[in-house]
Design an enzyme around this catalytic site. Structure first.
Site, PDB file in Angstrom:
ATOM      1  N   GLN A  88       0.714  -1.208  -0.040  1.00 25.38           N
ATOM      2  CA  GLN A  88       0.013   0.074  -0.054  1.00 25.38           C
ATOM      3  C   GLN A  88       0.844   1.261  -0.116  1.00 25.38           C
ATOM      4  O   GLN A  88       0.548   2.321  -0.550  1.00 25.38           O
ATOM      5  CB  GLN A  88      -0.814  -0.150   1.197  1.00 25.38           C
ATOM      6  CG  GLN A  88      -2.070   1.210   1.187  1.00 25.38           C
ATOM      7  CD  GLN A  88      -3.126   0.563   0.095  1.00 25.38           C
ATOM      8  OE1 GLN A  88      -3.175  -0.611  -0.299  1.00 25.38           O
ATOM      9  NE2 GLN A  88      -3.720   1.771  -0.161  1.00 25.38           N
TER      10      GLN A  88
ATOM     11  N   GLY B 245       2.043   1.939  -3.284  1.00 25.26           N
ATOM     12  CA  GLY B 245       0.931   2.359  -4.193  1.00 25.26           C
ATOM     13  C   GLY B 245       0.823   1.379  -5.503  1.00 25.26           C
ATOM     14  O   GLY B 245       1.236   0.406  -5.361  1.00 25.26           O
TER      15      GLY B 245
ATOM     16  N   GLU C 103       3.206 -25.601   8.616  1.00 30.39           N
ATOM     17  CA  GLU C 103       3.453 -25.964   9.956  1.00 30.39           C
ATOM     18  C   GLU C 103       2.412 -25.872  10.894  1.00 30.39           C
ATOM     19  O   GLU C 103       2.222 -25.535  12.117  1.00 30.39           O
ATOM     20  CB  GLU C 103       4.438 -25.014  10.525  1.00 30.39           C
ATOM     21  CG  GLU C 103       5.754 -25.666  11.395  1.00 30.39           C
ATOM     22  CD  GLU C 103       6.670 -26.608  10.733  1.00 30.39           C
ATOM     23  OE1 GLU C 103       6.775 -27.604  11.217  1.00 30.39           O
ATOM     24  OE2 GLU C 103       6.906 -26.182   9.330  1.00 30.39           O
TER      25      GLU C 103
END
Length: 380
Positions: free
Chosen positions: A333, A336, A360
């Site tokens: 984010q 962008g 796992e």
């Protein structure tokens, strides 16, 4: 919590990850190539078998050192850390349950990167529910006959031997499973195609098939009928390893996001000047540190034989896996549209993170373990 030795190890592995691993991470992700040259260097540096005693060829360090190593390797590339984690599980099995002959034949060469191991539990109907395995080992004159197959096995495409969980008594449930060391050169041993994964693509995964593989008596690792309990016991350390690996992915994303926030400009100023982005970075940092401390706490408890180690390992693995996914998404984010483009580090980190919620032991089963321990009164 880290002592002087831990910090020395941390610094050394960080340099190795920065100088050797990270420069080739994008290429390994793109080509899905097994990094044989890095594998050998890790063995030379003593990064295989971190907690295996020195007299058996390991580094002879504690579980916290293992967590530190896994995080730093993962910051370079999680697929490489995966190899360290795999050797740690194999090393723990042989240290606790192997005979001297088995250690000499298999463990020593594995820790020196002369042999590549695989850790083979999962099957089509036996992932989280290990009790559902169908691979069988039947007694025959002079040893055993192995039949069945395994899926999603790390190193299956490149392994020289596999440590295989098989059913030796169909009527005995959990107590009817045993562990076998299987030479990949054995007649009847074959591999499926290498899987093409979403992330951690430099760590090869595939299927193994056993069609009447004849095994000698000394292929049995540990007591007959105790395979399920043995495999589950070493998975606690495995969860510490995956938790640390997840923290490494998230930390790499945070460092990339910080650099990008200082460099990228919008509206005439670095985006780091905007409060909304500052808060995002702050949330990333605090969640990563919380996951790291949970991981270190689990490592110390496991090392000390603390009764709460089982819950601590599940808490660490669960939280760190969730943090890796959420906070690597935040790193994208910050970048962008650029962060969504293949070839950028944060895009790879986002893909690499997802498996941390799955392997796992899924994070759903970790929550079940935590709740079970809480209800038993193990709240600390």
């Amino acid at each position: 919590m880290l002592g002087e030795q831990h910090r020395e190890v941390q610094d050394a592995v960080r340099r190795f990850a920065t100088e050797v691993i990270r420069p080739v991470a994008a290429e390994l992700d793109e080509t899905e190539r097994f990094p044989a040259e890095i594998y050998r260097q890790m063995a030379e540096l003593g990064l295989f078998g971190i907690t295996v005693p020195a007299e058996l060829g390991g580094a002879g360090m504690d579980v916290l050192s293992y967590a530190v190593v896994m995080e730093e390797l993962s910051k370079g590339y999680a697929s490489v850390a995966d190899q360290c984690g795999l050797l740690e599980l194999i090393g723990t099995l042989f240290t606790r349950y192997g005979t001297d002959a088995q250690r000499q034949r298999w463990l020593g060469p594995a820790l020196r990167a002369e042999l590549r191991p695989a850790y083979a539990i999962t099957e089509a109907d036996a992932g989280t529910d290990v009790s559902g395995i169908r691979t069988t080992a039947t007694r025959v004159p002079g040893g055993w006959r192995l039949d069945g197959g395994k899926l999603w096995i790390h190193n299956a495409p490149v392994c020289d031997f596999a440590v295989v969980l098989a059913r030796t008594d169909k009527a005995a449930g959990h107590r009817g499973m045993s562990i076998f060391i299987v030479d990949a050169a054995s007649p009847g041993f074959s591999r499926g195609a290498k899987e093409h994964k979403m992330g951690q693509r430099g760590s090869p995964v595939g299927a193994l098939h056993f069609d009447g593989v004849e095994l000698p008596e000394d292929a049995l690792l540990g007591p007959e009928g105790r395979g399920f309990h043995i495999m589950m016991s070493v998975l606690e350390k495995g969860r510490v390893g995956i938790a640390a690996l997840a923290v490494g992915i998230a930390q790499a994303g945070l460092e990339a996001a910080l650099a990008q926030a200082k460099q990228r400009r919008q509206f005439g100023q670095p985006i780091a000047e905007f409060q909304g982005l500052q808060w995002l970075l702050a949330d990333m940092a605090k969640d990563i540190q919380a996951a790291r401390l949970l991981t270190w706490d689990a490592a110390v408890k496991l090392e000390n034989g603390d009764p709460g180690a089982n819950m601590a390992c599940s808490m660490a693995k669960c939280m760190a896996g969730d943090v890796a996914v959420a906070r690597s998404a935040d790193a994208v984010q910050v970048f962008g549209g650029t962060g969504y483009v293949k070839g950028y580090e944060v895009e790879r980190l986002y893909r690499d993170a997802k498996i941390c919620q799955i392997y796992e032991g899924t994070n759903q089963i970790q929550r079940t373990i935590i709740a079970r321990e809480l209800l038993k009164g193990n709240a600390s």
